[in-house]
Design a protein around this motif. Structure first.
Motif, short mmCIF file in Angstrom:
data_model
loop_
_atom_site.label_atom_id
_atom_site.label_comp_id
_atom_site.label_asym_id
_atom_site.label_seq_id
_atom_site.Cartn_x
_atom_site.Cartn_y
_atom_site.Cartn_z
N ARG A 105 48.85 38.63 53.12
CA ARG A 105 50.02 38.03 53.75
C ARG A 105 51.28 38.78 53.31
NH1 ARG A 105 48.44 33.19 56.31
NH2 ARG A 105 46.95 31.95 55.13
N GLN A 106 52.18 38.92 54.20
CA GLN A 106 53.41 39.64 53.90
C GLN A 106 54.48 38.67 53.43
OE1 GLN A 106 54.53 43.04 54.21
NE2 GLN A 106 52.33 43.23 53.87
N PHE A 107 55.24 39.10 52.46
CA PHE A 107 56.33 38.25 51.99
C PHE A 107 57.65 38.99 52.07
CE2 PHE A 107 53.91 34.80 50.80
CZ PHE A 107 52.75 35.26 50.22
N VAL A 108 58.66 38.23 52.41
CA VAL A 108 59.99 38.81 52.38
C VAL A 108 60.68 38.20 51.17
CG1 VAL A 108 61.77 39.48 54.02
CG2 VAL A 108 59.90 37.95 54.74
N THR A 109 61.15 39.04 50.28
CA THR A 109 61.88 38.50 49.15
C THR A 109 63.26 38.08 49.64
OG1 THR A 109 60.74 40.06 47.77
CG2 THR A 109 62.60 38.93 46.79
N THR A 110 63.56 36.83 49.40
CA THR A 110 64.88 36.38 49.85
C THR A 110 65.76 36.05 48.65
OG1 THR A 110 64.10 34.13 50.00
CG2 THR A 110 64.02 35.43 52.02
N GLU A 111 67.03 36.25 48.85
CA GLU A 111 68.01 35.93 47.81
C GLU A 111 68.40 34.46 47.95
OE1 GLU A 111 69.44 37.89 45.38
OE2 GLU A 111 67.72 39.15 45.93
N LEU A 144 51.41 22.25 52.97
CA LEU A 144 51.10 23.46 52.23
C LEU A 144 50.71 24.56 53.21
CD1 LEU A 144 51.30 24.23 49.38
CD2 LEU A 144 48.93 23.63 49.02
N THR A 145 51.62 24.87 54.07
CA THR A 145 51.38 25.85 55.12
C THR A 145 51.83 27.22 54.63
OG1 THR A 145 53.57 25.45 55.95
CG2 THR A 145 51.80 24.17 56.92
N PRO A 146 51.42 28.29 55.32
CA PRO A 146 51.89 29.62 54.93
C PRO A 146 53.42 29.70 54.86
CG PRO A 146 50.18 29.78 56.59
CD PRO A 146 50.46 28.33 56.42
N GLN A 147 54.11 28.97 55.74
CA GLN A 147 55.57 29.00 55.72
C GLN A 147 56.11 28.52 54.37
OE1 GLN A 147 53.75 28.01 58.31
NE2 GLN A 147 54.87 28.02 60.24
N PHE A 202 58.25 30.00 48.63
CA PHE A 202 58.21 30.01 47.17
C PHE A 202 57.83 31.39 46.66
CE2 PHE A 202 59.10 25.82 45.58
CZ PHE A 202 59.02 25.05 46.73
N ALA A 203 56.87 32.01 47.33
CA ALA A 203 56.41 33.32 46.87
C ALA A 203 57.52 34.36 47.00
CB ALA A 203 55.19 33.74 47.66
N ALA A 204 58.42 34.15 47.97
CA ALA A 204 59.50 35.10 48.15
C ALA A 204 60.44 35.11 46.95
CB ALA A 204 60.29 34.78 49.42
N ARG A 205 60.58 33.94 46.30
CA ARG A 205 61.48 33.87 45.14
C ARG A 205 60.75 34.16 43.84
NH1 ARG A 205 65.77 30.40 46.72
NH2 ARG A 205 66.25 31.15 48.79
N PHE A 206 59.48 33.84 43.79
CA PHE A 206 58.74 34.04 42.54
C PHE A 206 57.49 34.87 42.76
CE2 PHE A 206 60.73 29.82 42.54
CZ PHE A 206 61.72 30.05 41.61
N SER A 210 55.15 18.75 60.87
CA SER A 210 55.11 20.17 61.22
C SER A 210 56.48 20.81 61.02
CB SER A 210 54.64 20.34 62.65
OG SER A 210 55.45 19.57 63.49
N LEU A 211 56.48 22.11 61.12
CA LEU A 211 57.70 22.83 60.75
C LEU A 211 58.64 23.06 61.92
CD1 LEU A 211 55.41 24.34 58.49
CD2 LEU A 211 57.74 24.25 57.62
N ASP A 212 59.62 23.93 61.69
CA ASP A 212 60.62 24.18 62.72
C ASP A 212 60.00 24.58 64.04
OD1 ASP A 212 63.37 24.27 61.27
OD2 ASP A 212 61.89 25.18 59.95
#
Ligand code: ADP
Ligand code: ZN
Ligand code: ZN
Length: 870
Positions: free
Chosen positions: A289-295, A367-370, A375-379, A692-694
């Motif tokens: 899975r791809q993650f975008v690191t966000t600030e 607990l969806t990929p979104q 969380f993974a983007a920050r940690f 569900s999400l957005d």
């Protein structure tokens, strides 16, 4: 030396012990509560005196068998005269931390659960120890029969084998009897073997260079071009490494990259040019899975205000000793999208900065990929995700990583509260009102929120409970100052870049956007008002001659949304459908005159029944309130709704989503994805859609029937209805195109529907807490639900009557004036899988005291703080 412990107090993991005690009538294990907290004492052999510590997983003798057990304590003496020795150490490192041992003991006591269930639930499921019967050849057999001879021959040829295996191989009628005789004669020996954890670390074959330089060996391989290719590939890889000498390359990579078989690599190993080995691979659930690191964004003033008290506590937690740091619980109250998750993220970041670790609990459905991605983007690297779709192996790997201290943030559903983090400082429970946090089916029937609060007390960690619609009990505690209340004002916000992205994707023009700026200094933040909600009286629709399940307003809104190429969600609360009797003209629901809960209809016997006091009544043919004849059983399913949509709007694409959707493990995600890609216009769903999400194209949410759950015979019926409606209403507000919500109901005046229509938690709370106070329900009392299940209806009833008489006598004897017994009565769901169900509810300041140190009769299931009484 007297300081060296000589005994170990052990909780034995006894699937065998349990299975011998477990009968149909007693699926719960130990026969009486006296056995609940049973531990066993063993002596520690001299050579292990210093290595056996609390929390260690060991082998112990248990009856004729060997069992895994966990050491709880190492006392200097034992309460029994004869003790047997501990047999072995399964895992050299403790599997429970000292605080977990204490927590398990608390769980066992508080939830009246077998101690062994409380101890073993701290492990990831899938690590199990199974016992099997092994057979081997014994004394020389004298004149065996033909059948006996076959068995003996097989055992002689194959050696010792599991009884199951023998059964498969000989395929003989009456095998058990024959074997029994042979064992008795000593011809065959039987022993119990315990198989270790079924899950083992996954390993892969690797290759390492065994020579420092390459020129010579390469030259020597001039006649073996493929071996030469492998060697030069490895040399080339080594050059890219910082420490070439430690390079270890997966064998599969070498074979693939160079295009050779394993035999070629083995050839090189034989020449001593490289070595092969095994190394452990971690099964990574996030792989691929791809993650975008966000600030982290700059907090809005509201977030800042909510953050300050948290920051102050985190700041003051300088000393990490649990004895010094007082636990503290915060309730973060704000609608979905008000920025709660950003606060969790910052709190985690702060904790990590100080060397601490945190657990984030979310309902499984969220607990969806979104969520994980956020969380993974920050940690990145520091996150472990524990969800039920992990394989046993993945779960085991994550658990060991956590134990080793290699993980700083654990995210997962309720059982993640047991993650053995050595430096736990923060526990977050998102959507704390969700009942998926309560374990219902098997003991211990714990609630993750209460376990988290206890855990915080033991470790000095901080707890943040977040919700748009807090549990009434939680909010009550916050009102009384037990928990600190933090608020985020009631509106939806979002990051400006995500809005830009949505606008571009949807081809929306700027003037259509219902999004507002926060003002100077908050360039990244945007917000929207909550969507308008229309509460629609279905009784009026009927009077006006509309017999469809959709009101005229909802029909119109559906047409309008679809005409604009937008999407709609039709929500349907399936809880409590087809069970109560309601008048379609005045909305009157037939209720029990004694209990104020709706009577439910029982098809098999065709009468109405009160599930609190077991009063029976005939089914009326006219409404006792308005004399209308249009009185009927109530209930609709997603399929009926889907059909109605097709009839109303032929050609419209409808997608159904409910708990019954089956398919691959990602079926739910797929449905959501398809709807997101606009492959359908209308989504018809149950509870699932509320979470569900957005969904940016959804501009209409229609609640088909709001009141089904309201009529359930459960004191939490109003609370759950309000929570669901509020959540569903929040869904529509996530579209940049704006949106609206239509709630259809037969009970438009009910306070939970009124309050949901105004997004007004406070007003709902004020009325609900008054109801609870008057009726003496939680949080003004506590409940224990006792459930009895049996194939015989009469047996159920007799058993329940007998126990309630005993309990009433005990209450009188103990002088527990504030405690009462409700029932016995058949449960709302009167029979499950052929077993009748009856229940008794204990209510009082601490009704569980009635059960302590007193043997509950066989077969009763105990649920302390039950989620519902249905
Ligand atoms: P909640 O957890 O209450 O549902 P979130 O924290 O997920 O709310 O916030 C909703 C959306 O708003 C998310 O997309 C988040 O990235 C964004 N957001 C939250 N706080 C800010 C902020 N201070 N500035 C910009 N965007 C924000
Ligand atoms: Zn009526
Ligand atoms: Zn009643």
């Amino acid at each position: 030396m007297s300081s060296i412990a000589r005994f170990a107090e052990v909780v034995v993991h006894s699937p065998l012990g349990r299975s011998t005690q477990t009968t149909l009538a007693n699926p719960e294990g130990p026969a009486s509560s006296a056995d609940l907290h049973q531990t066993f004492h063993y002596s520690i052999p001299v050579h292990w005196q210093s290595s056996i510590v609390p929390g260690l997983l060991v082998w112990v003798p248990f009856g004729p068998r060997q069992m895994p057990g966990i050491v709880l304590a190492t006392p200097g003496s034992a309460p029994v005269e004869v003790t047997r020795d501990i047999l072995g150490i399964i895992d050299p490192r403790p599997v429970l931390t000292p605080y977990q041992i204490e927590l398990a003991q608390w769980i066992g006591q508080y939830y009246h659960a077998p101690l062994h269930s409380a101890v073993w639930c701290m492990f990831p499921s899938g690590i199990s120890w199974q016992a099997e019967t092994m057979l081997r050849i014994g004394d020389m057999a004298a004149a065996p029969s033909e059948r006996e001879y076959r068995i003996l021959a097989l055992l002689r040829e194959k050696g010792p084998m599991p009884a199951k295996e023998l059964e498969r191989q000989v395929r003989m009628k009456g095998l058990g009897r024959v074997l029994g005789q042979m064992i008795h004669k000593g011809w065959v020996h039987r022993e119990i073997r315990v198989r270790g954890p079924q899950v083992r670390p996954k390993t892969e074959a690797t290759v390492r260079l065994a020579v420092p330089s390459a020129e010579e060996p390469l030259a020597a391989l001039s006649k073996a071009p493929r071996q030469r290719a492998v060697l030069s590939y490895l040399l080339q890889r080594a050059q890219q490494e910082a420490t070439p000498s430690t390079l270890e390359v997966p064998l599969s990579e070498v074979c693939e990259q160079v295009g050779v078989t394993r035999a070629i690599v083995d050839g090189l190993a034989k020449r001593g040019l490289l070595t092969t080995g095994q190394r452990e691979v971690r099964r990574d659930p996030l792989a691929g899975r791809q993650f975008v690191t966000t600030e982290p964004p700059r907090f809005t003033t509201d977030q800042e205000a909510a953050w300050q008290p948290l920051a102050a506590v985190l700041e003051s937690a300088r000393s990490h000793s649990a004895a010094v740091v007082r636990s503290q619980v915060f309730l973060l109250h704000g609608v979905t999208g008000s920025g709660k998750t950003e606060i969790y993220l910052r709190a985690l970041a702060e904790v990590l900065k100080r060397g601490g670790q945190g657990i984030v609990l979310v309902p499984e459905i969220s607990l969806t990929p979104q969520t994980i991605r956020r969380f993974a983007a920050r940690f990145p690297q520091r996150l472990a995700v524990l969800h039920s779709r992990l394989t046993a192996g993945e779960r085991y790997d994550e658990w060991r990583r956590i134990r080793e201290g290699l993980v700083d943030v654990v995210i997962g559903p309720r059982s993640a509260v047991f993650a053995p983090l050595p430096r736990l400082r923060l526990i977050v429970l998102d959507e704390e009102h969700e009942w998926t946090y309560k374990q219902q089916d098997v003991p211990p029937r714990y609630h993750a929120r209460d376990v988290a609060v206890k855990l915080a007390e033991l470790t000095g960690a901080l707890v943040i409970l977040g919700s748009a619609t807090p549990d009434i009990g939680t909010y009550y505690r916050a009102q009384r100052g037990e928990y600190a209340l933090l608020r985020l004002p009631q509106r939806i916000m979002g990051h400006q870049r995500s809005f830009e992205q949505q606008t571009a994707e949807l081809g929306v023009e700027a003037h259509q956007m219902q999004v507002k700026a926060f003002g100077p200094g908050y360039e990244d933040a945007r917000y929207m008002e909550l969507p308008p909600v229309e509460v629609l009286d279905l009784r009026a629709e009927l009077r006006a001659g509309n017999r469809s399940m959709f009101s005229r307003a909802l029909q119109e809104a559906l047409r309008a949304a679809l005409a604009a190429n937008q999407q709609a969600i039709l929500f349907l609360n399936r809880r409590g459908t087809a069970s109560f009797v309601m008048c379609r003209d005045c909305g009157h629901v037939i209720q029990c005159p004694r209990c104020d809960v709706s009577l439910t209809y029982h098809e098999d016997s065709q009468y109405l029944l009160c599930h609190h006091c077991s009063r029976r009544a005939p089914v009326p043919s006219i409404c006792p309130q308005c004399s209308s004849k249009r009185i009927r059983f109530f209930g609709v399913g997603t399929q009926t709704v889907e059909q109605a949509v097709h009839e109303l709007l032929p050609g419209v694409r409808v997608l159904r989503w409910d708990r019954d959707v089956t398919g691959g493990k990602d079926a739910h995600e797929e449905i959501l994805d398809r709807f997101l890609r606009h492959e359908a216009d209308v989504l018809v769903g149950t509870q699932m859609v509320a979470k569900s999400l957005d969904l940016p194209l959804v501009t209409l949410v229609g609640v088909v029937t709001a009141d089904t759950a309201l009529q359930l015979p459960d004191f939490r019926a109003s609370e759950r209805t309000f929570q669901l409606l509020t959540q569903v209403a929040g869904r529509a507000g996530r579209s940049i195109l704006g949106g609206k919500v239509i709630i259809q109901t037969y009970a438009p005046q009910h306070y939970s529907i009124q309050a949901a229509g105004r997004h007004d938690y406070e007003s709902f709370y004020r009325q609900e807490i008054e109801f609870r106070r008057q009726q003496g329900y939680p949080p003004f009392s506590r409940l224990v639900r006792l459930l009895f299940m049996h194939p015989g209806a009469l047996k159920c009833e007799q058993e329940s009557q007998a126990l309630s008489i005993t309990l009433r006598a005990r209450i009188a004897q103990l002088g527990l004036a504030g405690t009462d017994v409700i029932g016995p009565a058949p449960c709302f769901v009167g029979r499950i899988r052929g077993l009748y169900r009856w229940q008794i509810v204990l209510r009082g300041p601490d009704p569980a005291v009635l059960l302590r140190g007193w043997p509950l009769p066989l077969g009763w299931r105990v649920d302390v703080d039950p989620g519902s009484l249905l």
